[in-house]
Structure formats: C-alpha cells, structure tokens
Design a protein around this motif. Structure first.
Motif: not given
Length: 103
Positions: A45-51, A97-103, A73-84
């Motif tokens: 799965v791929r999820v979006r949480l905010g940006e 951490g291997g994932f792209v943060a977009k803002k 797992s994807a939601v947890g990763k997205a939350r970490d990325i969003d927080a970072a």
C-alpha cells in the motif's frame, strides 16, 4: 478515505475516529502466494498523510492480515515523515529515512 476495500476502509475509519489520523490510501495491491482457503498473502500500500507519502509491504497468513499490517506500517512511516518535515520547518526538503518528505 479508502473506498471499495472493506478491511482497508474500516481500518482507515477507525484510525480517523479513534486516533485522529486522517490518512488516505493512494495505491493498494494484494496477492495470494499459495492456493486454497488458507493461502498466505502479500499486500503493498501507499498512503498519504498530509504532505507525506509512504509505502509498505507486508506478508500474512491471509490477504486481510497482510493488508491490515501493510496499511498500519505505511501510516506509521507517513506519520514519522510528516513529523520530521514539521520539525525541519523551512529547511530544504529531501530524503528522510529513505522516504521523500514533501511540503
């Protein structure tokens, strides 16, 4: 909110209502790895949480187990990325951490 996949939609609704996590499933695949009623499965799965977006893959004893684990797992990763991304503020965005943060 996810539409059309019963367990996914139910989990996303529970996360939104119970935890205030309003993520959206952007992509979803599942495959049985063996035959029969007790088929082992894989889900991606791929999820979006905010940006933030994140992808996760999970294996399970059946498609429902694999799917739910991949979504969590994807939601947890997205939350970490969003927080970072919020922590970094106006700093240049890049790979976290291997994932792209977009803002």
């Amino acid at each position: 909110m996810a539409r059309g996949h019963g367990v996914v939609e139910a989990l996303m609704d529970a996360l939104a209502r119970g935890r205030g996590v309003r993520a959206e499933v952007e992509q979803f695949d599942q495959h049985a790895l063996t035959a029969g009623t007790e088929a082992k499965a894989i889900a991606c799965v791929r999820v979006r949480l905010g940006e933030a977006t994140a992808t996760a893959v999970a294996f399970g004893e059946d498609t429902a187990e694999a799917t739910l684990q991949a979504v969590l797992s994807a939601v947890g990763k997205a939350r970490d990325i969003d927080a970072a991304a919020h922590f970094l503020g106006d700093r240049p965005k890049g790979r976290l951490g291997g994932f792209v943060a977009k803002k």
